[in-house]
Enzyme design. Structure first.
Site, mmCIF file in Angstrom:
data_model
loop_
_atom_site.group_PDB
_atom_site.id
_atom_site.type_symbol
_atom_site.label_atom_id
_atom_site.label_comp_id
_atom_site.label_asym_id
_atom_site.label_seq_id
_atom_site.Cartn_x
_atom_site.Cartn_y
_atom_site.Cartn_z
ATOM 1 C CG ASN A 32 140.586 49.525 76.621
ATOM 2 O OD1 ASN A 32 141.465 50.306 76.937
ATOM 3 N ND2 ASN A 32 139.842 48.891 77.514
ATOM 4 C CG MET A 80 137.586 50.585 70.917
ATOM 5 S SD MET A 80 138.131 52.120 70.166
ATOM 6 C CE MET A 80 139.375 52.605 71.321
ATOM 7 C CB CYS A 81 136.519 46.768 74.798
ATOM 8 S SG CYS A 81 135.524 46.414 76.233
ATOM 9 C CG LEU A 82 134.982 52.635 73.065
ATOM 10 C CD1 LEU A 82 134.451 53.566 71.995
ATOM 11 C CD2 LEU A 82 135.782 53.428 74.066
ATOM 12 C CG ASP A 93 135.408 47.879 79.895
ATOM 13 O OD1 ASP A 93 135.052 46.691 79.809
ATOM 14 O OD2 ASP A 93 134.779 48.809 79.365
#
Length: 154
Positions: free
Chosen positions: A79, A88-90, A122
């Site tokens: 992520n 950062m993939c949140l 994700d």
């Protein structure tokens, strides 16, 4: 309440009662929109023993737009982008999912929880996500190696 008033209030909350294993400070005392987050790799994760530096950047129209969270310390994680940005993939940080009542404390906690439990569905780094799903042992070994190499105590 103006954006900077809210930011100062949240900064005060997070510095006086930081999430476990974190320390938050301003990068520059004169700018409340840029925070440095120091995050210890959680004990129960492959990042244990690591010390990660993150940059939390708040847009001028916060809380109506989400903050941006970047790892400044290189990390092997599905992520977090593997480039010099460390994006950062949140979910909650996407502009279509962000809600003004969300708190920065929750953002920091979510980042910490992603170290304990990555979300390969994700992912921003699909190759790492695939490895996480198909060869967990190899993923964990590489993540530990990177943690020693990039996030060890200097």
């Amino acid at each position: 309440m103006s954006a900077s008033k809210r930011i100062v209030k949240e900064l005060t909350e997070v510095t006086s009662n930081p999430p476990a294993g974190t320390k938050v400070q301003l990068v520059d005392e004169s700018d409340v929109h840029v925070w440095e987050v120091l995050l210890d790799g959680p004990e129960q994760s492959v990042y244990a023993g690591g010390h990660f530096k993150l940059l939390l950047t708040l847009p001028k129209d916060y809380p109506f737009k989400p903050p941006v969270l970047n790892f400044q310390t290189k990390i092997y994680h599905p992520n977090v982008s593997n480039d010099d940005k460390g994006s950062m993939c949140l979910g909650m940080l996407r502009s279509d999912e962000w809600k003004p009542p969300n708190k920065l404390m929750a953002v920091i906690n979510m980042a910490r929880n992603l170290l304990i439990e990555p979300n390969p569905d994700d992912a921003v780094e699909t190759a790492i996500a695939d490895q996480y799903k198909s060869n967990r042992q190899e993923f964990e070994k590489t993540a530990r190696d990177w943690t020693k190499k990039f996030a060890g105590r200097k």
